[in-house]
Design an enzyme around this catalytic site. Structure first.
Site, PDB file in Angstrom:
ATOM      1  NE  ARG A 150      10.558  15.531 -52.827  1.00 38.46           N
ATOM      2  CZ  ARG A 150      11.216  14.955 -51.721  1.00 38.46           C
ATOM      3  NH1 ARG A 150      11.751  13.875 -51.654  1.00 38.46           N
ATOM      4  NH2 ARG A 150      11.078  15.324 -50.615  1.00 38.46           N
ATOM      5  CD  GLU A 173      10.857  16.121 -34.434  1.00 35.68           C
ATOM      6  OE1 GLU A 173      11.116  15.768 -35.547  1.00 35.68           O
ATOM      7  OE2 GLU A 173      10.411  15.258 -33.565  1.00 35.68           O
TER       8      GLU A 173
HETATM    9  P1  AMP Z   1       6.801  20.296 -44.363  1.00 31.05           P
HETATM   10  O1  AMP Z   1       7.469  21.701 -44.399  1.00 31.05           O
HETATM   11  O2  AMP Z   1       6.735  19.817 -43.233  1.00 31.05           O
HETATM   12  O3  AMP Z   1       5.272  20.598 -45.021  1.00 31.05           O
HETATM   13  O4  AMP Z   1       7.643  19.498 -45.398  1.00 31.05           O
HETATM   14  C1  AMP Z   1       7.418  19.430 -46.570  1.00 31.05           C
HETATM   15  C2  AMP Z   1       8.659  19.076 -47.377  1.00 31.05           C
HETATM   16  O5  AMP Z   1       9.335  17.995 -46.847  1.00 31.05           O
HETATM   17  C3  AMP Z   1       8.283  18.917 -48.792  1.00 31.05           C
HETATM   18  O6  AMP Z   1       9.373  19.457 -49.696  1.00 31.05           O
HETATM   19  C4  AMP Z   1       8.567  17.381 -48.888  1.00 31.05           C
HETATM   20  O7  AMP Z   1       9.066  16.977 -50.168  1.00 31.05           O
HETATM   21  C5  AMP Z   1       9.157  16.797 -47.640  1.00 31.05           C
HETATM   22  N1  AMP Z   1       8.337  15.887 -47.039  1.00 31.05           N
HETATM   23  C6  AMP Z   1       8.036  16.007 -45.746  1.00 31.05           C
HETATM   24  N2  AMP Z   1       7.394  14.741 -45.451  1.00 31.05           N
HETATM   25  C7  AMP Z   1       7.397  13.889 -46.282  1.00 31.05           C
HETATM   26  C8  AMP Z   1       7.224  12.507 -46.558  1.00 31.05           C
HETATM   27  N3  AMP Z   1       6.408  12.051 -45.618  1.00 31.05           N
HETATM   28  N4  AMP Z   1       7.502  12.102 -47.728  1.00 31.05           N
HETATM   29  C9  AMP Z   1       8.062  12.755 -48.643  1.00 31.05           C
HETATM   30  N5  AMP Z   1       8.455  13.892 -48.578  1.00 31.05           N
HETATM   31  C10 AMP Z   1       8.291  14.526 -47.282  1.00 31.05           C
END
Ligand code: AMP
Length: 180
Positions: A64, A101
């Site tokens: 995205r 996780e």
């Molecule tokens: P993180 O590495 O945990 O910061 O996760 C970020 C990635 O996961 C991004 O590319 C987001 O598009 C996706 N992501 C994580 N949580 C969500 C959520 N609640 N809604 C939409 N996309 C999410």
């Protein structure tokens, strides 16, 4: 940005409870992308924020981040660089692992992604920061190439997770919307 514009962007993002698993509220930005006015309000805001940063490139995170990143790069007249999940980029890459996780994931960038621009100024962009694992690895990759990640930009930040705080140790962080 005006409160009215912020509301237009916020209202265009759809919450999908329990996706992809129970307990997660997925922030669906497809309803922002297919709303021409809201998408334009967002992109004009980002272009105004970053026009004087002297950026050389926008780097977007798979997948995205490509949408917002490519649109912003075109508006600012900078190059666009994709940071992809492992195994997708065809030329020589450098990669960075990060913890999930359970287990780990890995992102990659082409070794020559920033052409021959010494100390290229790069803005990192993705739709959302949660734990910050992906963005942290992506910012490290940018810096490993010899470029400089000057800021990381997100449409949404889940402030109840530590992602933003962790990422702030290596770059500036901006989010259009913070969710507490
Ligand atoms: P993180 O590495 O945990 O910061 O996760 C970020 C990635 O996961 C991004 O590319 C987001 O598009 C996706 N992501 C994580 N949580 C969500 C959520 N609640 N809604 C939409 N996309 C999410």
């Amino acid at each position: 940005m005006t409160q009215e514009d912020l509301k237009i962007i916020n209202d265009a993002i759809r919450d999908i409870p329990d996706f992809p698993k129970p307990g997660i509220v997925f922030k669906d930005i497809t309803t922002l992308l297919n709303d021409g006015h809201a998408f334009s309000v967002l992109m004009e805001h980002l272009a105004a924020r970053y026009k004087d940063y002297g950026l050389d490139f926008i780097a977007g995170i798979d997948a995205r981040g490509f949408i917002f990143g490519a649109a912003l790069a075109q508006m600012l007249g900078t190059g666009f660089v994709p940071i992809r999940k492992k195994g997708k980029l065809p030329y020589t890459t450098i990669s960075e692992k990060y913890s999930l996780e359970y287990g780990f994931d890995e992102v990659e960038i082409h070794i020559d992604a920033f052409r021959d621009v010494k100390g290229a100024k790069v803005l990192l962009i993705d739709d959302l920061i949660a734990t910050g694992g992906t963005a942290n690895a992506a910012a490290s990759l940018i810096n490993k190439t010899g470029a400089v990640c000057v800021e990381a930009c997100f449409i949404l930040a889940l402030n109840f997770l530590e992602g933003k705080k962790v990422l702030e140790k290596q770059t500036k962080v901006y989010s259009v919307i913070g969710i507490d």
